[in-house]
Design an enzyme around this catalytic site. Structure first.
Site, mmCIF file in Angstrom:
data_model
loop_
_atom_site.group_PDB
_atom_site.id
_atom_site.type_symbol
_atom_site.label_atom_id
_atom_site.label_comp_id
_atom_site.label_asym_id
_atom_site.label_seq_id
_atom_site.Cartn_x
_atom_site.Cartn_y
_atom_site.Cartn_z
ATOM 1 N N CYS A 129 0.834 -1.218 0.000
ATOM 2 C CA CYS A 129 0.000 0.000 0.000
ATOM 3 C C CYS A 129 0.868 1.267 0.000
ATOM 4 O O CYS A 129 1.458 1.578 -1.018
ATOM 5 C CB CYS A 129 -1.002 -0.041 1.150
ATOM 6 N N HIS A 240 -3.601 -5.266 0.359
ATOM 7 C CA HIS A 240 -3.095 -5.708 1.663
ATOM 8 C C HIS A 240 -3.153 -7.222 1.856
ATOM 9 O O HIS A 240 -4.159 -7.724 2.377
ATOM 10 C CB HIS A 240 -3.919 -5.061 2.773
ATOM 11 N N GLU A 242 -1.696 -8.937 4.096
ATOM 12 C CA GLU A 242 -1.639 -9.298 5.526
ATOM 13 C C GLU A 242 -2.986 -9.173 6.236
ATOM 14 O O GLU A 242 -3.199 -9.779 7.269
ATOM 15 C CB GLU A 242 -0.566 -8.464 6.236
#
Ligand SMILES: *[C@@H]1O[C@H](CO)[C@@H](O)[C@H](O)[C@H]1NC(C)=O
Ligand SMILES: *[C@@H]1O[C@H](CO)[C@@H](O)[C@H](O)[C@H]1NC(C)=O
Ligand SMILES: *[C@@H]1O[C@H](CO)[C@@H](O)[C@H](O)[C@H]1NC(C)=O
Ligand SMILES: *[C@@H]1O[C@H](CO)[C@@H](O)[C@H](O)[C@H]1NC(C)=O
Length: 313
Positions: A129, A240, A242
């Site tokens: 990001c 993202h 994660e």
């Protein structure tokens, strides 16, 4: 030593773990990855910078240990750390790409990594990001971002024709997962700025440095969503990976099995890249002192987008 050096060169160009005659190449099975901190929005005593714990869990889930990289340290300290760790991750967040402690430290690690990799010393970088946007800035020297309507939405990836399957990043992903990535809204986007495919392609520097593996659109503008450098182990996603497994604070974060699998395969890929680096701390004591295990994450999920954060002085 010579053998390791040759192994690094070989894995750099081929990204595999065995050579032509099938001899396993030595890997570093105790990789340590630096995760970069960033300024908090409103500093309070002992809370001047932070790391969202999901980035730490992401790397730990695939067999790495993490060292926090604090902001506003000396160049010498960053150089020392660089020689001790096996890769860095630039997390997402909300600080200046041009003038924050986060961007300054990232610039130092980026330049050290380019130099090391050019000398056969493998050292991977990951950007997520804001980290993705920062890498495009560090590579091109320019901010080429455009506003997009992407501040909280999960999307399927639009893989660039024929590029993803033979990319280093995606080539070992299971076929069913690649299909899911293309057809299900798995990749979580939380950004107001993007680099449009048009702006990316217009930049000769970016175009020749990075291969675009996927794009997305907000309905109006098409933007670049996954990249890998052609000649360096540098990878970045505007989305993202994660969050799927480790963040629960927003309704648009996907948690279905394919989304969780995506978190793991992305982490597994990057940690394997770090296994090709043979940097190490000068002593066990220094290693132990640097590890994130010395810090306690705080529960922040009731107030912030992150379930847990590590705060630093
Ligand atoms: C780090 O430095 C930047 C400017 O270089 C400053 O704005 C910021 O407050 C500093 N943060 C910390 C935690 O020292
Ligand atoms: C990037 O794209 C935007 C439109 O989305 C445009 O306004 C801007 O000028 C572009 N920047 C460059 C440097 O091409
Ligand atoms: C932004 O995208 C959302 C869907 O994700 C849509 O509902 C909304 O209308 C869009 N807003 C604008 C200003 O286009
Ligand atoms: C995917 O990208 C191609 C260009 O690479 C474009 O023609 C197509 O419209 C895109 N599809 C979606 C769903 O964004």
């Amino acid at each position: 030593m010579i053998r390791i050096y040759l192994a690094c060169l070989f894995t750099f160009s081929n990204a595999v773990f065995s050579n032509h005659i099938g001899t396993p190449i030595k890997t570093n099975d105790r990789p340590i990855i630096g995760v970069l901190a960033q300024e908090v929005y409103k500093p309070t005593p002992h809370r001047n910078s932070y790391i969202a714990a999901s980035y730490v869990k992401f790397l730990e889930s695939a067999g790495a240990r993490v060292v926090p990289l604090m902001i506003n340290k000396s160049d010498d300290e960053y150089r020392r750390l660089f020689r001790s760790i096996n890769g860095v991750l630039f997390p997402g967040g909300g600080v200046s790409i041009k003038s924050s402690g986060y961007s300054k430290a990232a610039g130092i690690f980026y330049r050290l990594a380019l130099e090391a990799n050019s000398n056969g010393d493998y050292f991977p970088i990951w950007g997520t990001c804001l980290g993705f946007e920062l890498l495009t800035f560090l590579t091109s020297g320019k901010l080429l971002l455009s506003r997009t309507n992407t501040s909280g939405i999960a999307l399927p990836l639009n893989f660039t024709d024929g590029k993803a399957i033979d990319s280093r990043l995606f080539k070992d992903f299971p076929v069913d997962l690649m299909k899911s990535l293309e057809t299900e809204p798995i990749t979580e986007n939380s950004h107001r700025w993007s680099i449009t495919t048009k702006n990316f392609t217009k930049s000769k520097t970016l175009k020749s440095f990075y291969r675009v593996l996927s794009t997305n659109t907000d309905g109006q503008k098409e933007f670049v969503s996954t990249i890998e450098a052609y000649n360096f182990p540098i990878y970045a996603t505007q989305w993202h990976p994660e969050k799927n497994a480790f963040e629960w604070t927003r309704p648009y974060i996907p948690h279905m099995p394919s989304a969780i699998k995506t978190t793991f395969y992305m982490a597994y890929f990057f940690v394997n890249e770090a296994r090709k680096s043979f940097h190490s701390f000068p002593s066990t004591e220094e290693e132990e002192k640097a590890l994130i295990y010395n810090y306690k994450p705080q529960y922040t999920g009731s107030k912030s987008a992150f379930e847990q954060k590590y705060f630093f002085d």
